[in-house]
Write a protein that holds these residues in place. Structure first.
Motif, PDB file in Angstrom:
ATOM      1  N   ARG A  91       0.855  -1.138  -0.126  1.00 31.86           N
ATOM      2  CA  ARG A  91       0.242   0.053  -0.086  1.00 31.86           C
ATOM      3  C   ARG A  91       0.966   1.348   0.011  1.00 31.86           C
ATOM      4  O   ARG A  91       1.703   1.293   0.735  1.00 31.86           O
ATOM      5  CB  ARG A  91      -0.875   0.203   1.329  1.00 31.86           C
ATOM      6  N   SER A  92       0.573   2.142  -0.705  1.00 37.15           N
ATOM      7  CA  SER A  92       1.251   3.333  -0.863  1.00 37.15           C
ATOM      8  C   SER A  92       0.401   4.609  -0.634  1.00 37.15           C
ATOM      9  O   SER A  92      -0.748   4.372  -0.880  1.00 37.15           O
ATOM     10  CB  SER A  92       2.062   3.617  -2.183  1.00 37.15           C
ATOM     11  N   SER A  93       0.917   5.484  -0.318  1.00 32.55           N
ATOM     12  CA  SER A  93      -0.267   6.574   0.161  1.00 32.55           C
ATOM     13  C   SER A  93       0.690   8.166  -0.168  1.00 32.55           C
ATOM     14  O   SER A  93       1.951   8.316  -0.065  1.00 32.55           O
ATOM     15  CB  SER A  93      -0.690   7.062   1.439  1.00 32.55           C
ATOM     16  N   LYS A 113       5.049   5.308  -6.195  1.00 28.54           N
ATOM     17  CA  LYS A 113       5.731   5.178  -4.827  1.00 28.54           C
ATOM     18  C   LYS A 113       5.225   3.662  -4.395  1.00 28.54           C
ATOM     19  O   LYS A 113       6.440   2.853  -3.798  1.00 28.54           O
ATOM     20  CB  LYS A 113       4.649   5.972  -3.797  1.00 28.54           C
ATOM     21  N   GLU A 116       8.126   1.377  -5.040  1.00 31.77           N
ATOM     22  CA  GLU A 116       9.304   1.386  -4.304  1.00 31.77           C
ATOM     23  C   GLU A 116       9.398   0.332  -3.193  1.00 31.77           C
ATOM     24  O   GLU A 116      10.157   0.503  -2.322  1.00 31.77           O
ATOM     25  CB  GLU A 116       9.486   2.692  -3.719  1.00 31.77           C
TER      26      GLU A 116
END
Lengths: 402, 414
Positions: A91-93, A113, A116
């Motif tokens: 999960r990216s935010s 993101k 990464e």
């Protein structure tokens, strides 16, 4: 006759190398023009171990495909597999400045993101599949474009593999000045043609058992939630028979295909199969009970491993569409019964490519699911906006850009 | 289980004693929390002038301060009375710090007992040669100027004696909770932050790991001049634990949702997890943190591994965002910090027990300590039958070589 866009799906498998030439219409229909095949040499467990031999097989398969489809292949979409391929959910935010409308740029940066994620240095990301977005914590956003929010989050399913091993497969094809447009992981490719949208929504597991490896992918509520590769396939069954029954490997393979079954019940005691003598082989009587037991044990173990891994991510009751088996090994008698015993209460089906037209023998053959899927994947990618291909990323990776 | 911090091991070879002293009502609260909730190698001592609070406490030791002076009714916010009580119980206080290698002093400043006894205890513990870390809170602004002045004075004298002061402003902590939260919950949340910070400091000092934190590094971060103390801690388990734990740590109000991290000049990151903690996870967390910190910030990393396989991954961020221009607060900490005679270090090399010279000696003289020869026994397996997979990379799933026929591994035949 004006031809529409033609895509070639290719798979360098453990048992065979095949190439599918398919005509893709703009309305999403796909018709198979020709299938080229060559028995594989130099490939073990889905990966190339003998470059020279494998290259020769690729050549044969491509030439065969050109012959049958009457089309000169310039580029292919390559399906890859191997135990090095791993997946993870990430999960990216991103925090958005004061009250912004979410545009493609924000969505791109949240995906960037997510990529990464902590993958090993020698790996490269092959796919990053969106699962769901959250805007300001609101769940289940399908497309956040044009929404207002101060925080955009996204769950991605990321599939990655070892760069060099992927390069090997690509180089194999490049030897003949044929371009590899992009690569696709076996399970993702198979899912393109075997699973329908409804099945993906209802929740389904696709298990593609090939010669050297088994690829699986799990869909939940329309999104990929898990995928993986286990380096076990039909070859293992053959090898088990070879060791357990003390017969040559070629005999074991033949016996598996002609007589093998994974059902151990209702076999009359002392039921024998007589193998005729041959050069270098003096003939033998094979106990059917023994034969089936060896096959059953191997398959049961394979399904148990997958069952355990799937259980960790999705409860069984959410697999409404059940389990679909494809790949060459799914042709083995009794495989469905073994799967049913390991996944109690979940329906198990034998599946092959759907929603394609062309020679019946091609798309009804589960051995070709991945290959047809690779062509379908090409169609799907082309239908969307053109994006940076994995090869550019690989190139960038090699030149140290990433 | 108590493990051996190496700097203590080297000198005495005995277990380090980590002791937490809760002073005053607020301090006793923290001591209780620690005693009840955490399985930390910490001894807890409650010191208070209020007998009622002591009676309710579950700390392993209890010491009444000034029973004659206050008649067990507490100092009621009066520093004069607190001072008198402390003077009366000097010998008990001395006893309470005796024999501890690391002393945590927990107190809420601004009252009668905590503000007066804490500096004294810091001095006593320091004289004993303990490492002294004070974890204190300053009162809410609405408690009045007098209390905040008392707190400020107390802070200054604690800082003179303690090795490091971890200072939480109650005002800032109250921002943690939503504005309409019940008062009780708000106080509990403040206590919880204090509890977490003590717990993570304890873990930091006591847990062994592949990458231990050097005590000077810790003190360096804690001692930062002026500015605000940064603290964030998060724990999570499951598949996405690295991301979740870090997210939780960054959400900490004392980091102002990660914003303050940009200003920090020194940041200490401590990860504690089960043995399954992967290097990739550590790298991912550090990468994420380095993105949120300024490029000039000095990052210290510590990793410790719990023996418990089900332990969650805990990410702790400690930092100081001091600016040199922050004159007022810098003044509260004396410029000339007395330097310890032997700075304790947690250097990794010291963990290697047999020195090379020792092993050569043992070879020459067998009468000396012979290293235990561990003989690896062969598993009673037949030569592994891998058939055609002899030369390819084995398929190992959960430690089992799946290339060997299943029926052989399961002993279905023969």
């Amino acid at each position: 006759m004006a031809r529409e866009k033609i895509h070639v799906g290719m798979e360098i498998g453990t048992t065979k190398v095949c190439a599918v030439v398919a005509e893709c219409r703009r309305d999403g229909e796909m018709r198979i023009l020709g299938v080229g095949e060559s028995p594989s040499r130099g490939v073990r467990k889905g990966e190339i171990v003998d470059f020279k031999n494998a290259t020769q097989c690729v050549h044969d398969a491509l030439a065969d495909a050109e012959d049958r489809s009457d089309y000169e292949i310039k580029s292919v979409w390559l399906a890859i597999s191997g135990s090095h391929i791993k997946s993870l959910n990430n999960r990216s935010s991103i925090t958005l400045p004061e009250e912004t409308t979410i545009t493609a740029k924000e969505i791109e940066s949240v995906e960037f993101k997510a990529k990464e994620a902590g993958i090993p240095k020698e790996d490269v990301i092959i796919h990053s599949v969106i699962q769901r977005y959250y805007v300001d914590g609101q769940e289940g956003v399908i497309d956040p474009q044009n929404m207002m929010g101060s925080k955009l989050e996204a769950d991605f399913h990321i599939i990655h593999g070892v760069t060099n091993r992927i390069q090997n497969a690509i180089r194999c094809v490049r030897e003949f000045d044929i371009d590899v447009e992009d690569i696709v992981v076996n399970s993702v490719a198979s899912a393109q043609v075997v699973l329908g949208e409804q099945q993906k929504q209802a929740g389904a597991v696709l298990i593609d058992i090939g010669g050297g490896v088994t690829d699986y992918i799990v869909y939940r509520s329309g999104a990929v939630c898990h995928s993986g590769v286990i380096a076990i396939g039909g070859d293992h069954i053959t090898n088990d028979l070879c060791i357990g029954l003390r017969i040559p490997i070629t005999r074991a393979e033949k016996l598996k295909i002609e007589e093998g079954s994974a059902i151990t019940s209702n076999i009359p005691a002392g039921d024998k199969i007589t193998l005729k003598n041959d050069t270098g082989f003096s003939g033998k009587d094979i106990d059917r009970q023994m034969l089936n037991m060896i096959i059953q044990a191997r398959l049961e173990e394979l399904f148990t491993i997958i069952h355990k891994r799937i259980q960790e991510v999705v409860p069984e009751r959410l697999l409404g569409a059940g389990i679909l088996l494809t790949g060459g090994c799914s042709l083995l008698r009794g495989i469905r019964e073994v799967a049913e015993s390991v996944f109690p209460g979940t329906p198990v089906y034998l599946a092959h490519a759907q929603s394609v037209s062309g020679p019946m023998s091609a798309f009804e053959n589960p051995q070709l699911s991945t290959c047809i899927g690779a062509a379908k994947y090409a169609q799907a990618v082309h239908a969307e906006m053109p994006e940076e291909s994995i090869l550019d990323r690989l190139k960038g990776f090699l030149s140290g850009r990433i | 289980m108590i493990t051996y911090p190496r700097w203590l091991d080297r000198d005495t070879g005995k277990e380090p004693v980590l002791r937490l002293l809760g002073i005053g009502n607020a301090g006793v609260n923290i001591a209780d929390r620690i005693a009840v909730r955490a399985s930390l190698p910490l001894e807890t001592v409650a010191l208070n002038s209020d007998q009622q609070s002591l009676n309710a406490s579950v700390a392993s030791q209890k010491t009444a301060l000034g029973p004659m002076t206050t008649h067990g009714l507490g100092a009621s916010g009066d520093p004069e009375m607190g001072l008198e009580a402390a003077r009366e119980s000097m010998s008990e206080m001395r006893q309470s710090v005796q024999g501890a290698d690391v002393v945590f002093l927990c107190a809420g400043l601004g009252g009668g007992t905590g503000s007066t006894a804490t500096p004294q205890l810091a001095e006593l513990a320091r004289a004993n040669g303990s490492l002294v870390i004070a974890v204190v809170t300053s009162p809410f602004q609405f408690e009045g100027r007098r209390r905040s002045q008392q707190a400020k004075d107390a802070m200054a004298s604690i800082a003179r004696h303690a090795d490091a002061v971890v200072h939480f402003e109650n005002d800032r902590m109250a921002e943690i909770v939503a504005p309409r939260t019940e008062a009780e919950e708000t106080f509990a949340a403040c206590d919880d932050i204090l509890f977490r910070s003590v717990a993570s400091l304890t873990r930091l000092i006591s847990c062994p790991g592949p990458m231990a934190v050097a005590v000077p590094d810790l003190l360096g971060v804690l001692r930062g001049e002026g500015g605000a103390f940064l603290f964030g801690s998060g724990e999570a388990d499951g598949g996405n634990r690295a991301h979740e734990a870090l997210e939780q740590a960054l959400r900490s109000p004392l980091l102002e949702r990660g914003k303050l991290l940009h200003e920090a000049r020194k940041v200490l990151v401590h990860l504690s997890g089960p043995r399954s903690l992967a290097f990739a996870e550590v790298a991912a967390i550090m990468q994420e943190i380095s993105r949120s910190t300024s490029p000039t910030a000095l990052l210290h990393l510590g990793v410790s591994v719990a023996r418990d396989e089900s332990a969650p991954l805990i990410v702790t961020l400690i930092g100081h965002c001091g600016t040199a221009s922050h004159g007022e607060k810098a003044a509260s900490i004396p410029a000339a910090e007395p330097v310890r005679s032997s700075p304790p270090t947690l250097v990794a090399e010291e963990s290697v027990p047999p020195t090379p010279s020792a092993s050569t000696v043992s070879e020459q003289a067998p009468s000396k300590v012979i290293p235990l020869k561990v003989k690896q026994e062969n598993l009673p397996l037949d030569p592994i039958d891998r058939g055609r997979f002899e030369k390819v990379e084995p398929t190992i799933v959960e430690g089992e070589d799946l290339d060997v026929p299943t029926f052989l591994r399961r002993k279905l035949k023969r």
